[in-house]
Design a protein around this motif. Structure first.
Motif, mmCIF file in Angstrom:
data_model
loop_
_atom_site.group_PDB
_atom_site.id
_atom_site.type_symbol
_atom_site.label_atom_id
_atom_site.label_comp_id
_atom_site.label_asym_id
_atom_site.label_seq_id
_atom_site.Cartn_x
_atom_site.Cartn_y
_atom_site.Cartn_z
ATOM 1 N N MET A 1 0.816 -1.187 0.000
ATOM 2 C CA MET A 1 0.000 0.000 0.000
ATOM 3 C C MET A 1 0.861 1.253 0.000
ATOM 4 N N ALA A 2 2.040 1.166 0.593
ATOM 5 C CA ALA A 2 2.926 2.333 0.595
ATOM 6 C C ALA A 2 3.373 2.669 -0.821
ATOM 7 N N VAL A 3 3.651 1.650 -1.618
ATOM 8 C CA VAL A 3 4.055 1.887 -3.008
ATOM 9 C C VAL A 3 2.918 2.562 -3.772
ATOM 10 N N THR A 4 1.695 2.103 -3.537
ATOM 11 C CA THR A 4 0.530 2.713 -4.176
ATOM 12 C C THR A 4 0.383 4.160 -3.755
ATOM 13 N N ALA A 5 0.521 4.424 -2.457
ATOM 14 C CA ALA A 5 0.400 5.795 -1.949
ATOM 15 C C ALA A 5 1.488 6.689 -2.525
ATOM 16 N N ILE A 6 2.707 6.170 -2.642
ATOM 17 C CA ILE A 6 3.796 6.957 -3.228
ATOM 18 C C ILE A 6 3.473 7.289 -4.675
ATOM 19 N N GLY A 7 3.045 6.280 -5.428
ATOM 20 C CA GLY A 7 2.713 6.506 -6.834
ATOM 21 C C GLY A 7 1.591 7.511 -7.017
ATOM 22 N N LEU A 8 0.549 7.384 -6.201
ATOM 23 C CA LEU A 8 -0.580 8.315 -6.306
ATOM 24 C C LEU A 8 -0.190 9.726 -5.871
ATOM 25 N N SER A 9 0.655 9.838 -4.855
ATOM 26 C CA SER A 9 1.126 11.166 -4.423
ATOM 27 C C SER A 9 1.943 11.827 -5.520
ATOM 28 N N LEU A 10 2.820 11.046 -6.128
ATOM 29 C CA LEU A 10 3.628 11.608 -7.218
ATOM 30 C C LEU A 10 2.760 11.977 -8.416
ATOM 31 N N TYR A 11 1.755 11.169 -8.695
ATOM 32 C CA TYR A 11 0.829 11.494 -9.782
ATOM 33 C C TYR A 11 0.158 12.840 -9.505
ATOM 34 N N ALA A 12 -0.348 13.010 -8.271
ATOM 35 C CA ALA A 12 -1.004 14.273 -7.911
ATOM 36 C C ALA A 12 -0.023 15.438 -7.954
ATOM 37 N N LEU A 13 1.240 15.169 -7.643
ATOM 38 C CA LEU A 13 2.257 16.215 -7.686
ATOM 39 C C LEU A 13 2.500 16.677 -9.124
ATOM 40 N N PHE A 14 2.632 15.731 -10.040
ATOM 41 C CA PHE A 14 2.980 16.082 -11.421
ATOM 42 C C PHE A 14 1.776 16.380 -12.299
ATOM 43 N N TYR A 15 0.587 15.934 -11.904
ATOM 44 C CA TYR A 15 -0.620 16.162 -12.688
ATOM 45 C C TYR A 15 -1.726 16.745 -11.810
ATOM 46 N N PRO A 16 -1.548 17.991 -11.346
ATOM 47 C CA PRO A 16 -2.591 18.596 -10.514
ATOM 48 C C PRO A 16 -3.853 18.811 -11.360
ATOM 49 N N ALA A 21 -6.670 15.181 -7.899
ATOM 50 C CA ALA A 21 -7.531 15.130 -6.713
ATOM 51 C C ALA A 21 -8.032 13.706 -6.472
ATOM 52 N N TRP A 22 -8.387 13.007 -7.551
ATOM 53 C CA TRP A 22 -8.802 11.612 -7.404
ATOM 54 C C TRP A 22 -7.649 10.741 -6.921
ATOM 55 N N ALA A 23 -6.455 11.064 -7.349
ATOM 56 C CA ALA A 23 -5.282 10.330 -6.865
ATOM 57 C C ALA A 23 -5.138 10.506 -5.357
ATOM 58 N N LEU A 24 -5.426 11.702 -4.854
ATOM 59 C CA LEU A 24 -5.347 11.943 -3.409
ATOM 60 C C LEU A 24 -6.420 11.164 -2.652
ATOM 61 N N VAL A 25 -7.578 10.957 -3.273
ATOM 62 C CA VAL A 25 -8.598 10.100 -2.657
ATOM 63 C C VAL A 25 -8.046 8.677 -2.537
ATOM 64 N N GLY A 26 -7.322 8.250 -3.569
ATOM 65 C CA GLY A 26 -6.685 6.932 -3.518
ATOM 66 C C GLY A 26 -5.619 6.839 -2.444
ATOM 67 N N VAL A 27 -4.921 7.936 -2.214
ATOM 68 C CA VAL A 27 -3.924 7.973 -1.135
ATOM 69 C C VAL A 27 -4.617 7.743 0.208
ATOM 70 N N SER A 28 -5.754 8.372 0.399
ATOM 71 C CA SER A 28 -6.502 8.176 1.648
ATOM 72 C C SER A 28 -6.914 6.721 1.814
ATOM 73 N N SER A 29 -7.318 6.099 0.722
ATOM 74 C CA SER A 29 -7.686 4.679 0.786
ATOM 75 C C SER A 29 -6.488 3.830 1.188
ATOM 76 N N SER A 30 -5.330 4.177 0.670
ATOM 77 C CA SER A 30 -4.110 3.440 1.028
ATOM 78 C C SER A 30 -3.785 3.605 2.507
ATOM 79 N N MET A 31 -3.924 4.823 2.999
ATOM 80 C CA MET A 31 -3.591 5.083 4.400
ATOM 81 C C MET A 31 -4.511 4.337 5.355
ATOM 82 N N CYS A 32 -5.790 4.218 5.001
ATOM 83 C CA CYS A 32 -6.712 3.551 5.929
ATOM 84 C C CYS A 32 -6.379 2.070 6.048
ATOM 85 N N VAL A 94 7.515 4.581 5.461
ATOM 86 C CA VAL A 94 6.663 3.414 5.711
ATOM 87 C C VAL A 94 7.120 2.238 4.843
ATOM 88 N N LEU A 95 7.463 2.513 3.593
ATOM 89 C CA LEU A 95 7.949 1.468 2.703
ATOM 90 C C LEU A 95 9.263 0.874 3.219
#
Length: 130
Positions: A1-16, A21-32, A94-95
Motif C-alpha cells: 500500500m505504501a508503493v501505491t500511496a507513493i505513486g498516487l502522491s507523485l501522480y497528484a504532484l505532477f498532474y494537478p 484530486a482523485w489520486a489523493l482520494v486513492g492515497v486516503s484509501s491506502s492510508m486507511c 513506511v515502505l
C-alpha cells in the motif's frame, strides 16, 4: 500500500487537477489500510510489552499534527502540488519499514502459525460453512 500511496502522491504532484484530486482520494484509501497493518506488525512478538508498544504507536500519531503543518509551510513557499513531497517522503519511510520487516528474522512461532492457519483449515474441510 505504501508503493501505491507513493505513486498516487507523485501522480497528484505532477498532474494537478481533477485527476490529481482523485489520486489523493486513492492515497486516503491506502492510508486507511496501512495503519492497522503497521500496528499489527509492530506489536507482533512484544508479549508482556504489548501495552507499552501500543501506547508508543498511539503517541507516534503526533506526526498527524506535525506533518500537515510542514506541508502547509511547503504550500506557502512552493504551491500545493509541490507540497505533496512531504507525504511522499513519509510513505517512503513506511515502505522502508515494510522492507525492514520483510527482511527481519521475526517469524511466527509454531503456535501462532497454527492459530493463524486454523480458519483456513476449517474452510477447506467444511466449505458448507461459507
Amino acid at each position: 500500500m505504501a508503493v501505491t500511496a507513493i505513486g498516487l502522491s507523485l501522480y497528484a504532484l505532477f498532474y494537478p487537477g481533477i485527476w490529481g484530486a482523485w489520486a489523493l482520494v486513492g492515497v486516503s484509501s491506502s492510508m486507511c489500510l496501512m495503519f492497522p497493518t503497521i500496528y499489527g506488525i509492530a506489536l507482533h512478538g512484544l508479549n508482556a510489552d504489548t501495552k507499552l508498544g501500543a501506547s508508543g504507536l498511539v503517541m507516534a500519531i503526533i506526526g498527524g499534527a506535525v506533518f500537515p503543518g510542514m506541508q502547509g509551510y511547503m504550500t506557502d513557499l512552493y504551491g500545493s502540488a509541490m507540497a505533496l513531497i512531504v507525504p511522499t517522503l513519509c510513505f517512503l519511510i513506511v515502505l522502508a519499514y515494510a522492507a525492514f520487516d520483510l527482511k527481519s528474522s521475526r517469524t511466527y512461532g509454531a503456535e501462532e502459525k497454527k492459530a493463524a492457519d486454523q480458519p483456513l483449515r476449517v474452510m477447506r474441510e467444511h466449505p458448507e460453512t461459507l
